[in-house]
Design a protein around this motif. Structure first.
Motif, mmCIF file in Angstrom:
data_model
loop_
_atom_site.group_PDB
_atom_site.id
_atom_site.type_symbol
_atom_site.label_atom_id
_atom_site.label_comp_id
_atom_site.label_asym_id
_atom_site.label_seq_id
_atom_site.Cartn_x
_atom_site.Cartn_y
_atom_site.Cartn_z
ATOM 1 N N UNK A 1 11.460 -16.574 21.750
ATOM 2 C CA UNK A 1 12.339 -15.434 21.961
ATOM 3 C C UNK A 1 13.167 -15.105 20.730
ATOM 4 N N UNK A 2 13.016 -13.899 20.214
ATOM 5 C CA UNK A 2 13.795 -13.466 19.063
ATOM 6 C C UNK A 2 13.332 -14.029 17.744
ATOM 7 N N UNK A 3 12.162 -14.670 17.733
ATOM 8 C CA UNK A 3 11.654 -15.288 16.505
ATOM 9 C C UNK A 3 10.683 -14.321 15.837
ATOM 10 N N UNK A 4 10.865 -14.126 14.553
ATOM 11 C CA UNK A 4 10.054 -13.174 13.787
ATOM 12 C C UNK A 4 9.544 -13.851 12.509
ATOM 13 N N UNK A 5 8.596 -13.231 11.826
ATOM 14 C CA UNK A 5 8.158 -13.789 10.539
ATOM 15 C C UNK A 5 9.304 -13.926 9.538
ATOM 16 N N UNK A 6 10.314 -13.082 9.674
ATOM 17 C CA UNK A 6 11.434 -13.096 8.734
ATOM 18 C C UNK A 6 12.381 -14.274 8.976
ATOM 19 N N UNK A 7 12.540 -14.687 10.253
ATOM 20 C CA UNK A 7 13.518 -15.755 10.523
ATOM 21 C C UNK A 7 12.891 -17.066 10.982
ATOM 22 N N UNK A 8 11.563 -17.134 11.016
ATOM 23 C CA UNK A 8 10.906 -18.312 11.596
ATOM 24 C C UNK A 8 11.232 -19.599 10.838
ATOM 25 N N UNK A 9 11.478 -19.515 9.537
ATOM 26 C CA UNK A 9 11.773 -20.738 8.789
ATOM 27 C C UNK A 9 13.114 -21.340 9.203
ATOM 28 N N UNK A 10 14.037 -20.511 9.692
ATOM 29 C CA UNK A 10 15.311 -21.052 10.176
ATOM 30 C C UNK A 10 15.090 -21.938 11.399
ATOM 31 N N UNK A 11 14.133 -21.562 12.237
ATOM 32 C CA UNK A 11 13.804 -22.369 13.412
ATOM 33 C C UNK A 11 12.983 -23.594 13.012
ATOM 34 N N UNK A 12 12.182 -23.445 11.960
ATOM 35 C CA UNK A 12 11.347 -24.560 11.501
ATOM 36 C C UNK A 12 12.179 -25.695 10.914
ATOM 37 N N UNK A 13 13.417 -25.415 10.508
ATOM 38 C CA UNK A 13 14.296 -26.451 9.959
ATOM 39 C C UNK A 13 14.830 -27.383 11.045
ATOM 40 N N UNK A 14 14.651 -27.003 12.304
ATOM 41 C CA UNK A 14 15.210 -27.761 13.420
ATOM 42 C C UNK A 14 14.234 -28.821 13.918
#
Length: 277
Positions: free
Chosen positions: A237-250
Motif C-alpha cells: 500500500x502506497x509503495x511506488x518505484x520512487x519510494x520502494x528503497x525506503x521500505x527496503x531499508x526495513x
C-alpha cells in the motif's frame, strides 16, 4: 507455461468466425516467413506462450530469445515459417500476450534489482489485482518476483472487511481450526493490531498503508516481545518505484505492489512478414 487451452480462448475471442481479411485476400496455400522483434529494451516474457499458439496452428517456430532474457531494441525473439493465414491469425494474440507479460516482467526485474541492492533478503510480490492471473502471475515469476496468492483458495488472508465482521483474535482462531495446512496472513493498519495478530499466531502480518517510520515502530515492538522471528512481515500500500528503497531499508520479508499487474505498461513487440516461402 500458461495452459494452451487458456491461451486459445483469446484466439476464439479475436476470431470467432475466422480471420475474414486474410481469408479474403491471402491464398489458402500461401506459406510465409516472419519474425517477432523487440521494439525496446527490457525483459522478454511470453515466448513459450507465443510459441505454443503458433505451433498449435501448424507454424514452425525457432526461439531466438528465451523467457527472462534481457533484450535490446531490434532483437529477434521468434522466427516463424508456415501458412500465412495461420501466422496472421495468431499475430495479434501472440503480441498481446508477449507485450503484457514482458511489460510486467521488465518492471518486476527493475524493482527486484532495486530492492536487493538495499536488502537481498526481501522478496517483491504482486497481488490478486488482475483478471488475467495465469498470464500475469507467470510474468511476475519470469521477472524474478513472487506471485502472492494465485486465488482465494491458496491461503487464508484476513483483511479489513473480514475484521469488520469478526474480531481479529477470533478470526485467527477460526482460521487455525479450519486448516492446519493453510498459511494464515492478517492485514493490519496499526501497531496494536500487528501485535495482536502476532500474539494470536498469524504466520504473516501484512502492514497495509503504513509509512516507513510506522513500520519500524511495529518491528521494534515485535522484537521487544520476542515475536519478530515468529512471523513474516509483508508491507503493502502506497509503495511506488520512487519510494520502494525506503521500505527496503526495513527489516521486512516481502514488499507487495498491486500496480505491477493493474497498471501494466505494455512492452512493444512487433511481427514482420519477411517474405513468401
Amino acid at each position: 507455461m500458461v495452459p494452451l487451452s487458456y491461451l486459445l480462448r483469446f484466439i476464439e475471442e479475436d476470431a470467432p468466425f475466422g480471420d475474414v481479411t486474410s481469408e479474403a485476400v491471402i491464398p489458402e496455400d500461401l506459406n510465409a516467413r516472419a519474425i517477432i522483434i523487440a521494439k525496446q529494451k527490457g525483459v522478454i516474457a511470453g515466448v513459450e506462450e507465443a510459441k505454443a499458439l503458433f505451433e498449435h496452428f501448424g507454424v514452425k517456430v525457432e526461439v531466438k530469445k528465451r523467457d527472462g532474457e534481457l533484450v535490446e531494441k531490434g532483437d529477434v525473439i521468434l522466427a516463424l515459417e508456415g501458412n500465412a493465414r495461420a501466422i496472421l491469425l495468431v499475430e495479434r494474440t501472440a503480441l498481446n500476450v508477449m507485450g503484457r507479460m514482458s511489460g510486467i516482467a521488465t518492471e518486476v526485474r527493475k524493482l527486484v534489482e532495486k530492492v536487493k541492492s538495499v536488502n537481498p533478503k526481501i522478496r517483491v510480490a504482486g497481488t490478486r489485482k488482475t483478471l488475467l492471473k495465469p498470464i500475469d502471475k507467470r510474468a511476475l515469476l519470469i521477472g524474478g518476483g513472487e506471485t502472492h496468492r494465485f486465488s482465494l483458495s491458496d491461503a487464508i488472508l484476513i483483511k479489513d472487511n473480514h475484521l469488520a465482521l469478526v474480531p481479529l483474535e477470533e478470526a485467527i482462531r477460526r482460521a487455525k481450526e479450519f486448516s492446519v495446512y493453510k498459511v494464515i496472513e492478517v492485514e493490519v493498519e496499526s501497531l496494536e493490531d500487528a501485535l495482536k495478530a502476532a500474539r494470536a499466531g498469524a504466520d504473516v502480518v501484512m502492514l497495509d498503508n503504513m509509512k516507513p517510520d510506522e513500520i519500524a515502530e511495529v518491528i521494534d515492538a515485535l522484537r521487544r516481545e520476542g515475536l519478530r522471528e515468529r512471523v513474516k512481515i509483508e508491507v503493502s500500500g502506497g509503495i511506488t518505484p520512487e519510494n520502494i528503497t525506503e521500505y527496503a531499508k526495513l527489516d521486512v520479508d516481502v514488499i507487495s505492489l498491486g500496480y505491477l499487474t493493474h497498471s501494466v505498461k505494455n512492452f512493444d513487440v512487433s511481427l514482420e512478414i519477411i517474405g513468401r516461402l
